[in-house]
Design an enzyme around this catalytic site. Structure first.
Site, PDB file in Angstrom:
ATOM      1  N   THR A   1      -8.124 -11.944  -4.728  1.00  0.00           N
ATOM      2  CA  THR A   1      -7.115 -12.073  -5.808  1.00  0.00           C
ATOM      3  C   THR A   1      -7.439 -13.246  -6.727  1.00  0.00           C
ATOM      4  O   THR A   1      -7.201 -13.188  -7.922  1.00  0.00           O
ATOM      5  CB  THR A   1      -5.689 -12.258  -5.228  1.00  0.00           C
ATOM      6  OG1 THR A   1      -5.693 -13.371  -4.326  1.00  0.00           O
ATOM      7  CG2 THR A   1      -5.216 -10.993  -4.514  1.00  0.00           C
TER       8      THR A   1
ATOM      9  N   ARG B   1      -0.534  -5.037  -1.147  1.00  0.00           N
ATOM     10  CA  ARG B   1       0.862  -5.013  -0.674  1.00  0.00           C
ATOM     11  C   ARG B   1       1.690  -6.215  -1.118  1.00  0.00           C
ATOM     12  O   ARG B   1       2.852  -6.307  -0.785  1.00  0.00           O
ATOM     13  CB  ARG B   1       0.875  -4.876   0.866  1.00  0.00           C
ATOM     14  CG  ARG B   1       0.288  -3.534   1.298  1.00  0.00           C
ATOM     15  CD  ARG B   1       0.104  -3.366   2.805  1.00  0.00           C
ATOM     16  NE  ARG B   1      -0.520  -2.056   3.053  1.00  0.00           N
ATOM     17  CZ  ARG B   1      -1.822  -1.833   2.967  1.00  0.00           C
ATOM     18  NH1 ARG B   1      -2.647  -2.831   2.653  1.00  0.00           N
ATOM     19  NH2 ARG B   1      -2.345  -0.629   3.169  1.00  0.00           N
TER      20      ARG B   1
ATOM     21  N   VAL C   1     -13.898  -3.923  -0.968  1.00  0.00           N
ATOM     22  CA  VAL C   1     -14.887  -2.920  -1.430  1.00  0.00           C
ATOM     23  C   VAL C   1     -15.554  -3.370  -2.735  1.00  0.00           C
ATOM     24  O   VAL C   1     -16.222  -2.596  -3.396  1.00  0.00           O
ATOM     25  CB  VAL C   1     -14.182  -1.555  -1.632  1.00  0.00           C
ATOM     26  CG1 VAL C   1     -13.702  -1.015  -0.296  1.00  0.00           C
ATOM     27  CG2 VAL C   1     -13.014  -1.646  -2.621  1.00  0.00           C
ATOM     28  N   ASP C   2     -15.386  -4.682  -3.054  1.00  0.00           N
ATOM     29  CA  ASP C   2     -15.852  -5.207  -4.352  1.00  0.00           C
ATOM     30  C   ASP C   2     -17.207  -5.906  -4.280  1.00  0.00           C
ATOM     31  O   ASP C   2     -17.770  -6.303  -5.287  1.00  0.00           O
ATOM     32  CB  ASP C   2     -14.790  -6.190  -4.913  1.00  0.00           C
ATOM     33  CG  ASP C   2     -14.373  -7.250  -3.868  1.00  0.00           C
ATOM     34  OD1 ASP C   2     -13.171  -7.554  -3.776  1.00  0.00           O
ATOM     35  OD2 ASP C   2     -15.254  -7.750  -3.127  1.00  0.00           O
TER      36      ASP C   2
ATOM     37  N   HIS D   1     -14.591  -1.002   5.098  1.00  0.00           N
ATOM     38  CA  HIS D   1     -13.990   0.074   4.301  1.00  0.00           C
ATOM     39  C   HIS D   1     -14.933   0.547   3.213  1.00  0.00           C
ATOM     40  O   HIS D   1     -14.499   1.127   2.218  1.00  0.00           O
ATOM     41  CB  HIS D   1     -12.653  -0.404   3.690  1.00  0.00           C
ATOM     42  CG  HIS D   1     -11.571  -0.543   4.729  1.00  0.00           C
ATOM     43  ND1 HIS D   1     -10.380  -1.202   4.473  1.00  0.00           N
ATOM     44  CD2 HIS D   1     -11.491  -0.157   6.030  1.00  0.00           C
ATOM     45  CE1 HIS D   1      -9.625  -1.174   5.566  1.00  0.00           C
ATOM     46  NE2 HIS D   1     -10.287  -0.562   6.531  1.00  0.00           N
TER      47      HIS D   1
ATOM     48  N   CYS E   1     -22.873  17.271  -0.975  1.00  0.00           N
ATOM     49  CA  CYS E   1     -24.215  17.129  -0.352  1.00  0.00           C
ATOM     50  C   CYS E   1     -24.571  15.683  -0.036  1.00  0.00           C
ATOM     51  O   CYS E   1     -25.652  15.397   0.498  1.00  0.00           O
ATOM     52  CB  CYS E   1     -25.271  17.735  -1.290  1.00  0.00           C
ATOM     53  SG  CYS E   1     -25.549  16.780  -2.798  1.00  0.00           S
TER      54      CYS E   1
ATOM     55  N   CYS F   1     -25.971  19.646  -6.661  1.00  0.00           N
ATOM     56  CA  CYS F   1     -25.178  20.836  -6.278  1.00  0.00           C
ATOM     57  C   CYS F   1     -23.963  21.039  -7.163  1.00  0.00           C
ATOM     58  O   CYS F   1     -23.103  21.880  -6.873  1.00  0.00           O
ATOM     59  CB  CYS F   1     -24.752  20.721  -4.808  1.00  0.00           C
ATOM     60  SG  CYS F   1     -23.468  19.493  -4.530  1.00  0.00           S
TER      61      CYS F   1
ATOM     62  N   SER G   1      -3.023  -8.579   5.252  1.00  0.00           N
ATOM     63  CA  SER G   1      -1.671  -8.401   5.817  1.00  0.00           C
ATOM     64  C   SER G   1      -1.750  -7.857   7.245  1.00  0.00           C
ATOM     65  O   SER G   1      -0.754  -7.784   7.956  1.00  0.00           O
ATOM     66  CB  SER G   1      -0.891  -7.410   4.946  1.00  0.00           C
ATOM     67  OG  SER G   1      -1.562  -6.140   4.981  1.00  0.00           O
TER      68      SER G   1
ATOM     69  N   ASN H   1      -3.790 -17.447   5.029  1.00  0.00           N
ATOM     70  CA  ASN H   1      -3.104 -16.451   4.202  1.00  0.00           C
ATOM     71  C   ASN H   1      -2.036 -17.086   3.318  1.00  0.00           C
ATOM     72  O   ASN H   1      -1.446 -18.101   3.698  1.00  0.00           O
ATOM     73  CB  ASN H   1      -2.456 -15.395   5.113  1.00  0.00           C
ATOM     74  CG  ASN H   1      -2.399 -14.027   4.442  1.00  0.00           C
ATOM     75  OD1 ASN H   1      -3.435 -13.471   4.095  1.00  0.00           O
ATOM     76  ND2 ASN H   1      -1.189 -13.522   4.246  1.00  0.00           N
TER      77      ASN H   1
END
Ligand code: APR
Length: 234
Positions: free
Chosen positions: A25, A33, A100-101, A116, A127, A145, A184, A205
């Site tokens: 962030t 969330r 995922v960055d 992830h 495919c 395909c 979280s 956190n």
């Protein structure tokens, strides 16, 4: 408590870091969330579930095109860079991330398990042939395909990449210290990893989450700030 955690890290022969969206962030990427998170405005089942690939591919593709394009001018922040330097200095052996960055890799971390997957590499839904990000962003179809393309992200309802999971589980089970940063701990099965730790368990956190129980230390604050403070004790 900061000094105690730093002493655990100095004595540790193996420290593993588990990160979530709160780690990104401060680079300008929303988490999921918190009050400004993705899932406050979009139902994840409509864009991030395996069903969304077939129920509404156009919406699925638009959501991930938006997230991929948003990465174009995003940089790792000081927290990512500290973790990368700690790997070089021998303080950190592995980063297991839900993100995922690829900001950890961009910051220089080499040993990263993407639990992830990621949204920066693309494959055919049918495919599995790899395609460029540009192909996906230009609404192209598979060149082999002609089926739909998708990012290599793990969608709700899909199993995690076996290799990444095994690396993270094995490392956490043998670690002397596990730093859990910016998550979280809502999502299974990653939220089971902290309880597999046998060493010292540290939660870093912004908010004190209900799922964050059984930690040896809780350092509340932003990832960048806490990691900077911790770094000063190493
Ligand atoms: N520093 C520290 N913590 C932060 C920061 C920050 N700068 N910003 C937010 N946080 C905290 C929030 O308080 C929250 O507890 O990070 C946590 C992020 O939680 P989530 O938004 O649920 O993200 P995450 O835990 O990574 O979600 C897990 O859910 O939707 C799926 O696949 C997606 O990987 C994601 C998974």
């Amino acid at each position: 408590m900061m000094e105690t955690v730093a002493s655990w890290m100095k004595e540790s022969t193996s420290t593993v870091v588990l990160t979530g969206a709160g780690m990104s962030t401060e680079s300008g990427i929303p988490d999921f969330r918190s009050k400004s998170g993705w899932w406050k405005s979009i139902d994840p089942r409509t864009v991030a579930s395996v069903e969304s690939l077939t129920d509404d591919y156009a919406l699925f593709r638009e959501f991930y095109q938006l997230r991929i394009e948003a990465l174009h001018d995003i940089e790792p922040h000081v927290g990512h860079r500290i973790l990368a330097r700690w790997e070089q200095q021998g303080y950190v052996q592995l980063i297991a991330t839900q993100n995922v960055d690829q900001l950890h890799q961009l910051a220089g971390s080499k040993n990263v398990a993407e639990l992830h997957g990621n949204i920066v590499t693309i494959r055919c839904t049918s495919c599995n042939k790899p395609h460029s990000k540009e192909h996906f962003l230009n609404n192209a179809v598979c060149t082999y395909c002609t089926n739909h393309l998708r990012p290599n992200v793990v969608l709700f309802g899909e199993t995690l990449p076996q290799d990444a999971w095994n690396r993270a589980l094995n490392a956490i089970q043998h670690a002397d210290v596990v730093l859990v940063i910016g998550t979280s701990l809502e999502v299974y099965p990653v939220n089971q990893l902290p309880m597999m730790a046998r060493g010292k368990l540290v939660y870093i956190n912004l908010e004190l989450e209900t799922h964050a129980t059984g930690f040896d230390a809780v350092l509340q604050g932003s990832a960048g700030e806490i990691l900077t403070q911790l770094d000063a004790y190493l």
